[in-house]
Design an enzyme around this catalytic site. Sequence first.
Site, mmCIF file in Angstrom:
data_model
loop_
_atom_site.group_PDB
_atom_site.id
_atom_site.type_symbol
_atom_site.label_atom_id
_atom_site.label_comp_id
_atom_site.label_asym_id
_atom_site.label_seq_id
_atom_site.Cartn_x
_atom_site.Cartn_y
_atom_site.Cartn_z
ATOM 1 N N GLU A 124 -8.346 -2.103 5.876
ATOM 2 C CA GLU A 124 -8.130 -2.119 4.421
ATOM 3 C C GLU A 124 -7.281 -3.316 3.979
ATOM 4 O O GLU A 124 -7.586 -3.951 2.971
ATOM 5 C CB GLU A 124 -7.482 -0.801 3.992
ATOM 6 N N HIS A 155 -11.213 5.892 -1.354
ATOM 7 C CA HIS A 155 -11.321 5.267 -0.021
ATOM 8 C C HIS A 155 -12.252 4.047 -0.052
ATOM 9 O O HIS A 155 -12.792 3.644 0.983
ATOM 10 C CB HIS A 155 -11.864 6.257 1.040
ATOM 11 N N ASN A 209 0.867 -1.179 0.000
ATOM 12 C CA ASN A 209 0.000 0.000 0.000
ATOM 13 C C ASN A 209 0.904 1.230 0.000
ATOM 14 O O ASN A 209 1.494 1.567 1.018
ATOM 15 C CB ASN A 209 -0.863 -0.050 1.275
ATOM 16 N N ARG A 230 -5.964 19.572 1.059
ATOM 17 C CA ARG A 230 -6.737 19.700 -0.192
ATOM 18 C C ARG A 230 -7.981 20.553 0.038
ATOM 19 O O ARG A 230 -8.585 20.516 1.108
ATOM 20 C CB ARG A 230 -7.179 18.324 -0.696
ATOM 21 N N ARG A 275 -2.727 -2.207 -3.237
ATOM 22 C CA ARG A 275 -3.787 -1.205 -3.155
ATOM 23 C C ARG A 275 -3.610 -0.256 -4.346
ATOM 24 O O ARG A 275 -2.535 0.298 -4.570
ATOM 25 C CB ARG A 275 -3.696 -0.419 -1.858
#
Length: 398
Positions: free
Chosen positions: A384, A179, A10, A235, A91
Amino acid sequence: MSSLPVLVLNSGSSSIKFSLYEAGNGERTRLFEGAVDGIGTDQGKFWIKNASGTKLVDQTPEVPSRSVAFKLVVDALNSGQFPAPAAIGHRTVCGGPTVRENQRITPQLIDEIESYADLAPLHTPIAVYIMREALRLFPATPNFAILDTYFHRTLPEVATRMPIPTEYVAIGVRKYGYHGISYESIVYQLQPNVPEKLVVAHLGNGASISAIRKGECLDTSMALTPTSGLISGSRTGDIDPGIMIFILKKIAATTPNTLDAAEKLETVVSKKSGLLGVSELSNDMRDLREAIDAGNTKARLAVDKFCWTIARWIGSYVAELNGLDMLVFTGGIGENDIASRAEICAELGGLGIKLDPARNNVRGAAVISAEDSPVTVRVIPPLEDLMIVNHVVRLLGE
Ligand code: AMP
């Protein structure tokens, strides 16, 4: 199926995280996890810990490049301390409009994913580098791309279609959603009692929120790129598109090359905005909470803007779902920042969301809503890596 070691990779813009699971017969056991952080700096961190949390590796090497970072990981994997992986799950933040299914990685697939690197410029370049290296270094091991966009495949067209001319839709401009592996893992953890009307807020350094009906994604806040939707660490989230044009024209006055100007704009909206831009201090919630306690008004405004925005999105998703059964907080802020959860929910009593302050104050509490709250509010950590392993095991069996 007998037990198989499955490696999860990941990567982010400045880190490579990895973990190794033993998977088989419905059992998933994490053998170890680790990370190389601080890629591009001379003050990197490289650690590996076993399932009981004991650090097997704890170093502070120079990590000037992603190749040095990945070599640290590969050398550790080849050190003989760990079982060799039988499969590897990568990922994959975004495969663009053509790569929509989790699947085995081939050189052609990597080229295809790379051709849409502009959609996730912080994540895709390092991810495709690692995919190519993994195919080269582990040629006999099947590698799989597990997509963050996969969970959002059920979005209706009314959500994915952008109100722009069709010629841009034809080249891939639409809502993809991100996500997704985290959202999938929340639904997975709620099984078999997944509420019909569910909102999950994934609040980390990147932040997004999804409306989920009967376990399937109905809407999500991130659209074409992870810059959209909620305000996050650095962001903007959604802003008036006219602001982009206004800033671009200012930048163009001193940067005549169009691509250079676009890159400068990207730096503004992806790296200098959000909590960092408003607070002029930090993109990290822990720093902002400390500053607020010390009376910093810009940090207060940044966090107010963050919580206010999320509360408004929750409201719009309650409208979209036509009600709400459960609200889940996840991600670094969602799991750990008690004050953010309280501030987001403070004005949502009219939507049936009522926190129990004592429950909310307990770190690790699962349910934080009041006994008489019509909507259950929960905190659930994302799993995850486990979801990636589940997908890899399923794909190996196909
Ligand atoms: P993530 O990207 O999911 O790792 O989340 C990173 C964000 O979680 C950062 O803004 C951190 O400040 C925030 N975070 C992590 N731990 C805590 C904590 N104990 N209290 C408040 N915020 C935290």
